[in-house]
Design a protein around this motif. Sequence first.
Motif, short mmCIF file in Angstrom:
data_model
loop_
_atom_site.label_atom_id
_atom_site.label_comp_id
_atom_site.label_asym_id
_atom_site.label_seq_id
_atom_site.Cartn_x
_atom_site.Cartn_y
_atom_site.Cartn_z
N UNK A 14 8.16 42.09 -38.86
CA UNK A 14 7.76 41.76 -37.85
C UNK A 14 8.80 41.62 -36.91
N UNK A 15 10.11 41.39 -37.15
CA UNK A 15 11.16 41.34 -36.37
C UNK A 15 12.43 42.04 -36.75
N UNK A 16 13.24 42.32 -35.74
CA UNK A 16 14.40 43.00 -36.33
C UNK A 16 15.57 42.39 -35.33
N UNK A 85 9.16 37.72 -41.16
CA UNK A 85 8.82 36.39 -40.45
C UNK A 85 9.68 36.36 -39.37
N UNK A 86 8.98 35.72 -38.08
CA UNK A 86 10.06 35.79 -36.99
C UNK A 86 11.05 34.54 -37.05
N UNK A 87 12.30 34.98 -36.86
CA UNK A 87 13.37 33.84 -36.88
C UNK A 87 13.72 33.41 -35.36
N UNK A 111 17.78 39.71 -30.80
CA UNK A 111 16.45 40.31 -31.22
C UNK A 111 16.58 41.70 -30.61
N UNK A 112 16.20 42.67 -31.58
CA UNK A 112 16.21 44.25 -30.99
C UNK A 112 15.23 44.44 -29.99
N UNK A 113 15.38 45.04 -29.06
CA UNK A 113 14.31 45.08 -28.02
C UNK A 113 14.46 46.69 -27.61
N UNK B 647 14.83 28.12 -40.49
CA UNK B 647 15.42 29.51 -39.53
C UNK B 647 14.15 29.89 -38.67
N UNK B 649 11.43 30.82 -36.06
CA UNK B 649 11.44 30.69 -34.50
C UNK B 649 10.36 29.75 -34.23
#
Lengths: 254, 658
Positions: A14-16, A85-87, A111-113, B647, B649
Amino acid sequence: MARQAPVRDVAPTVQRLRLRYAKRGRLRFTSTRDFQRALERALRRTGVPMAYSQGFNPHPRISYTNAAPTGTASEAEYVELALVKRLDPERLRDALDEALPEGLDVLEVVEVRTPDLAARLEASVWTVELPGVGCEEASSAAAAFLKCDRAEVSRLTKSGMRTFDAREPVVRLETREASPGADGTPCAILDLVVRHVTPSVRPDDVLAALRLVADLVPPIPARVTRLAQGPLVDGASDGDPRRAVSDPLAADRD
Amino acid sequence: MSVESVFPQLEALLPLVTKPVQYVGGELNAVSKPWDSVSVHWALMYPDAYEVGVPNQGVQILYEVINEHPDALAERTYAVWPDLEALMRANDVPQFTVDCHRPVGAFDLFGLSFSTELGYTNMLTALDLAGIPLHARDRDESHPVVVAGGHAAFNPEAIADFVDAAVLGDGEQAVLAITEIVRAWKAEGRPGGREELLLRLARTGGVYVPSFYDVDYLPDGRIQRVAPNRPGVPWRVSKHTVMDLDEWPYPKAPLVPLAESVHERMSVEIFRGCTRGCRFCQAGMITRPVRERSARTIAEMVDNGLAKTGYEEVGLLSLSSADHSEIAVIAKGLADRYEGTETGLSLPSTRVDAFNIELANELTRNGRRSGLTFAPEGGSERMRKVINKMVTEEDLIRTVATAYGNGWRSVKLYFMCGLPTETDDDVLQIAELASRVIETGRQASGTKDIRCTVSIGGFVPKPHTPFQWAAQLDHETTDARLRKLRDVIRADRKYGKSIGFRYHDGKPGIVEGLLSRGDRRVGAVIEQVWRGGARFDGWSEHFSYDRWMAAAQNAFEGGPVDVDWYTTRERDYTEVLPWDHLDSGLDKDWLWEDWQDSLAEVGVEDCRWTPCFDCGVCEQMGTEIQVGPTGVTLLGMPPLPPRGDDLLAAAPSPGTAL
C-alpha cells in the motif's frame, strides 16, 4: 511428489518509501550485502510491516540501487521499501536510524510518488582524500588524465577481469589541498564527478588510471566518500562539485 | 591506567586486506565498557576466523555473563587472516579486540575456547601478535593469564606449555569464580605475584594449572605418573556443571555481526548433555548429565532473542534436539506462535526415526522442505553395534520412506570411516544402503527427482570416551576405503546418479588425533609447525600435512615416541593416559567396560529413559539428569506484542500512485 510452493495470502503493497542513508567511519568497510542483512534485521526489530514476495522463501520487498563499493564511505545511498501498511516517513526514519548501528545512518525518507529512481541516479560526486600526496603532484596527474581521450584500466569483476575506459565517464576532476595531518603529511583531495555507465567506473578505477597515465602512487590507501548521486546538472562545470547533480528525491517531495 | 584503542593504526591497513568488515566490530548487542570502570578485564578468543568464531555460543555466553558483572568486562578477539597478520607485524599493530580495539596484551585474562584442536596454531599467532610470551613459564605479572576452555580443554596437555590454566566443562559459573579470585588478588595488591594467583586458582580444584603438575615418563615413552608439585594442589581437577539451565538463559542478547558468518541464525540451546552413549562422541560423554531447559524458558529465549536480533530463523540447539522430553510441545508451540511472522524454525537433529520427521514437518509447515539429515554413523549393522548407535537398516529405510513421502526431496546421511574393528566391507555397505534409500524414496515420493547425499569423514578417537584406547586408522587405509566406496557408488547405474558423495580425506584426522590424545611432548610439534608457518589448520586451503609431519619428526627425534605412537597405537588398560588427572566424571573402569562391550558388539541403552548404567558422572559430580515433562505448554504465554504500530501514518492518504 514435489511440493508446490504454497500460494500464500500475502497482504498487498500500500505504500513505497525511499530512503537515503549514509555509510560512515569504520562502517564504510561494510559491503552491500552486509548492509542488506543489517537493514532487514533492523526492519524486523522495529516491526516495519514489510511486503513479502511469494514462493518457498518469501523475502521482504526491498530494492537496492547502485551501492558504493566496500571500503568507500557515502552520504548518498538509496533504498526503496514496499509496505503493507502506511507509515509516517519521518517516524520510520527515526526508528530505523535508531535500530541501525552508528555509521549506517538513515538521513531521509520520502514517500514514492514517481517511478524509476535508478534512472535518475545518472552520476556520482566523489571526494577522494590522498594522504601523503602533495597537491601539485595530484594536479599534474589530473591534468594528464583529463588530456587523454581514453584511459583503459582493468579490474576483476564478478564476470572476470574486464578492461574498460575510465576517462570518458569522468565529467569533472579537480584537485585541492586538505589541511595537512598532525604530523605535517600533505594531503591532496580529488573532487570527482563520474557518470554511471556499464561496467561502472569507480574512484579506484580513476586512481588506477592516474597511476597509469601519471605514475601517481598514493603511499597510503585513499579515503573515498560518495557525496551525492543524482541527475547531472547542465552547465555545472565549476563551483561546489556537489551541485553537479541535483536531488534525485526532489520529484517525490513535490 | 587506561588502554588506548589501536584502531587508528589498524584502519590504515584495512583497505589492503580481504573482508575488512570482520575486523571493525560494531556487532548489534556488543558491549563496550570503559576500561577504568572495572578491575577485571577478560579478552575472549575463538581461535578461528571471525566468520566462524562470532556465532560461537560458548563465547557469546561468557561475554555476556562477564559483562553483566559490575566489576569486570569482556571483549572478543578472533584469528586474523595471514594477509592482515603480515601487515600487523610490519606496522607493529598488536592482536586487538573487535569491541574497543584494545590490545589483548593489556587484559588480565585471555580466555580461549577450543571446540577443536585445530585452533592451536591460531592461539600461538594471537599470543605472539599480542606480545605475550608463547611459553607460560616466560610470562610475568604484566601478561594476561591465558586460560583454555571448550571441549578440547578436557585434554589440554598438548598446549600445556602455552596456557597458564584450563577449565573443564560449563563456563558460566567458572568464569565468575575466576573473576572473583583475580579481583580479590588485584585488590590485595597482587600478593605473591603470578604464582600466587595461579595457586589460588588451582586450589579451587576446578582450574587446571599445568605447571603445577609434573609428568614422568617410562623408558618406552608411556607416562609413568602425573603428580602435583605444589602443596594444596589437588591430584585431580574437576569439570564444571551448570545444573539449572533455566537460571542461566544466555545469551540474552545474542550478537549480530555486520559481516556474514557461517551461522546466519539465532540459536537457543534446549538442553546440555546427551545420554545416548554413542561411543565415538566426546561431546556426549563429557557433557553428561542431560540437563533440559524448560519449554517455557526456551520459548521466552526465542521471543526475546528475536526481538533483540531481528534474525528470521531460530535454531534449537543441543547434541540431539529431538531427544528433549517435551520437544513435541515446544515445536508445535513455537510453530503456532510464529505462524505468519516470516520466522523460520529449525531443529538440527539427526535422529533416525519417524518422530524426527514429524518434528521437521511441524517446523516447516509453510516453508521449503529441502533436506533432512540422518546420522547412522556406521555403514553396517555390526558397526552400529560397535559404536552403540542403535539403528537397524529397517529403521533407516522406514524413516527415509516417511521423509520422502512427506515431501522432503533430499536426505543427507552422515557416516564415519575408520571406526574400531571396521573392515572394507563395513564401509562398502554404505553404498548398498544409499541405493536402497533411493529405491525406497522413488517409490514413496513417486518421482525420480530425489537425492541422497552420503557424507563421510575419518574417525578420530577422543579422550574421555570408550574409544580413548582405540587405534586410529592410518590415513592411507582411510583414503583407500573411501575411494572404494566412491567407486562402488559411481558404478551403481540405477541409483548412482541420485547419490551424492562427500568425504574428507584422512590426513587432517591424523593431526587432529595427534593433538587430541597428545601429551606435553606434542607441544614442541605445535610450536615448530607454527614457526614453520602453520595457520588455520581447520581450513583445507591452509592445512599442510607434510609441514606437520616434518615438525613432528624434528620434535620427536631421538625419543621413544612418534606420530603413529600417538595415533594408530592401541592403548591397554594399565596405561596412564595423559588426561587421567582431569576428571570428566566418567568412571575409567566404566569406560573400559564399555570399550570391551563395544568389541563384543554389545549395546547400552539411553539412561534418560532406562535405569542408570553407572557411568559415574552423577555420583562423582553430585549431579543428576534433569528431564521433563514439566507439563507446561506455551499456551499460557502472553501473545507476541504488536510491533511497529507507533510508526503508522496518522491518517491514510489515498490516491498515491504506486
